[in-house]
Design an enzyme around this catalytic site. Structure first.
Site, PDB file in Angstrom:
ATOM      1  N   CYS A 134       0.843  -1.200   0.000  1.00  0.00           N
ATOM      2  CA  CYS A 134       0.000   0.000   0.000  1.00  0.00           C
ATOM      3  C   CYS A 134       0.880   1.252   0.000  1.00  0.00           C
ATOM      4  O   CYS A 134       1.322   1.700   1.059  1.00  0.00           O
ATOM      5  CB  CYS A 134      -0.931  -0.017   1.212  1.00  0.00           C
ATOM      6  N   CYS A 137      -0.554   4.118   2.045  1.00  0.00           N
ATOM      7  CA  CYS A 137      -0.423   3.988   3.500  1.00  0.00           C
ATOM      8  C   CYS A 137       1.032   4.203   3.940  1.00  0.00           C
ATOM      9  O   CYS A 137       1.285   4.832   4.967  1.00  0.00           O
ATOM     10  CB  CYS A 137      -0.838   2.603   3.983  1.00  0.00           C
ATOM     11  N   ASP A 138       1.986   3.652   3.199  1.00  0.00           N
ATOM     12  CA  ASP A 138       3.362   3.571   3.699  1.00  0.00           C
ATOM     13  C   ASP A 138       4.353   4.462   2.964  1.00  0.00           C
ATOM     14  O   ASP A 138       5.516   4.550   3.382  1.00  0.00           O
ATOM     15  CB  ASP A 138       3.861   2.111   3.603  1.00  0.00           C
TER      16      ASP A 138
END
Ligand code: NAP
Length: 305
Positions: A134, A137-138
């Protein structure tokens, strides 16, 4: 029997949430069950630029709007992982992994797909610690660092563009000469100075230094030659498989996708399906919404009979 729903929708991605809008507006008692995050894969997508009427929107924003809209007309949204659907006295019982059960007249399966994991030794151990599925997200953790992306589909290239806005360098590794992604995204990737592309290579081994990802060794598919791509993060986007293991195999094709009729019904009476988990050519937000609308409208007609 406790509460009886007209329809239980499995999955709160674009297909499931659109089905929820249509079902609840048709006055059907509707429950949506989601195993992970509302919005599905959409919520992990950086930017959506091909949803008609909205030239550009973040995946998370569209997911949140869909989620609100999906509940606006009375559909109930709950978290739960479906384990099985069983037929009982003409109704269906949806059994969850935690033992709860819900009863319904019909079901729409809109459970989407799950990303394929990188199949290399130690990849599991380093997931979340250098390997991420992701970018949205990261990506933040890789500001001014080098990252590698495996795969050349829409997901890989869209997230490569996002990561290029944070990382110092993005290397895309593909196993053929051509990308699977659509041409407009490929053009943007090729024009981005921070992105380099390595063709005809596949990942071979993780390079680990002091307990951290330091790179990935890749193998030339023609010569077998190995080279190393230095990077602190690896983002595999190597496709996805349908989340349909809880269904009777009779409704699935050999790859696990659900076979549907034009009205989104399956071969099991009262079970319909929509979105990325069905057999189809084009997996997009807009086609998922289309499927969800058709499935809910078909169910409305089916229940009236
Ligand atoms: P995908 O289109 O199936 O692409 C997977 C990529 O990974 C391909 O480049 C494939 O190579 C490569 N690959 C597969 N297995 C591999 C392996 N073992 N090692 C190395 N490379 C491997 O998957 P996706 O990008 O996740 O997309 C899934 C679906 O969602 C698609 O239908 C896509 O169009 C859709 N989607 C749409 C959007 C959008 O419209 N905005 C965004 C994201 C996803 P080969 O090409 O050589 O097979």
């Amino acid at each position: 029997m406790n509460e009886l729903y007209d329809v239980i929708i499995i999955g709160a991605g674009p297909a499931g949430l659109t089905a929820a809008i249509y079902a609840s507006r048709a006055n059907l008692k509707t429950l949506v069950l989601e195993a992970e995050v509302n919005g599905g894969k959409l919520s992990k997508t950086h930017q959506i630029e091909n949803y008609p009427g909205i030239a550009s929107i973040s995946g998370l924003e569209l997911a949140m709007q869909l989620s609100e809209h999906g509940q606006k007309f009375g559909a109930k949204l709950m978290s739960g992982t479906v384990d099985k659907i069983i037929e009982s006295d003409g109704y269906k019982t949806v059994l969850l992994a935690d033992g709860q059960e819900y009863h319904t007249k019909t079901v729409i399966v809109a459970s989407g797909t799950k990303e394929r994991m990188l199949d290399l030794p130690h990849a599991g151990e380093y997931t979340g610690k250098g390997i991420s599925y992701c970018a949205v997200c990261d990506g933040f953790f890789y500001r001014n660092k080098k990252v590698a992306i495996i795969g050349g589909g829409n997901s890989a290239l869209e997230e490569a563009l996002y990561l290029a806005s944070l990382a110092s360098e993005v290397t895309i590794i593909i196993r053929r000469d051509v990308f699977r992604a659509e041409a407009s995204i490929v053009d943007k990737v090729r024009a981005n100075e921070k992105i380099r592309i390595i063709t005809r290579h596949i990942p071979d081994e993780l390079v680990i230094d002091s307990g951290r990802i330091a790179g990935v060794k890749i193998r030339n598919v023609d010569t077998g030659e190995i080279r190393t791509v230095e990077c602190s993060g690896i983002f595999p986007y190597i496709g996805a498989d349908p989340c349909t293991s809880f269904l009777d195999p009779s409704v699935l094709d050999s790859n696990g996708y659900i076979i549907v009729n034009p009205d989104m019904s399956t071969s099991i009476k009262g079970i319909y399906a929509a979105g990325d988990c069905i057999v189809k050519d084009l997996r997009q937000v807009v086609t998922a919404c289309n499927d969800g609308a058709i499935a809910a409208s078909s169910i409305s007609r089916y229940l009236k009979k």
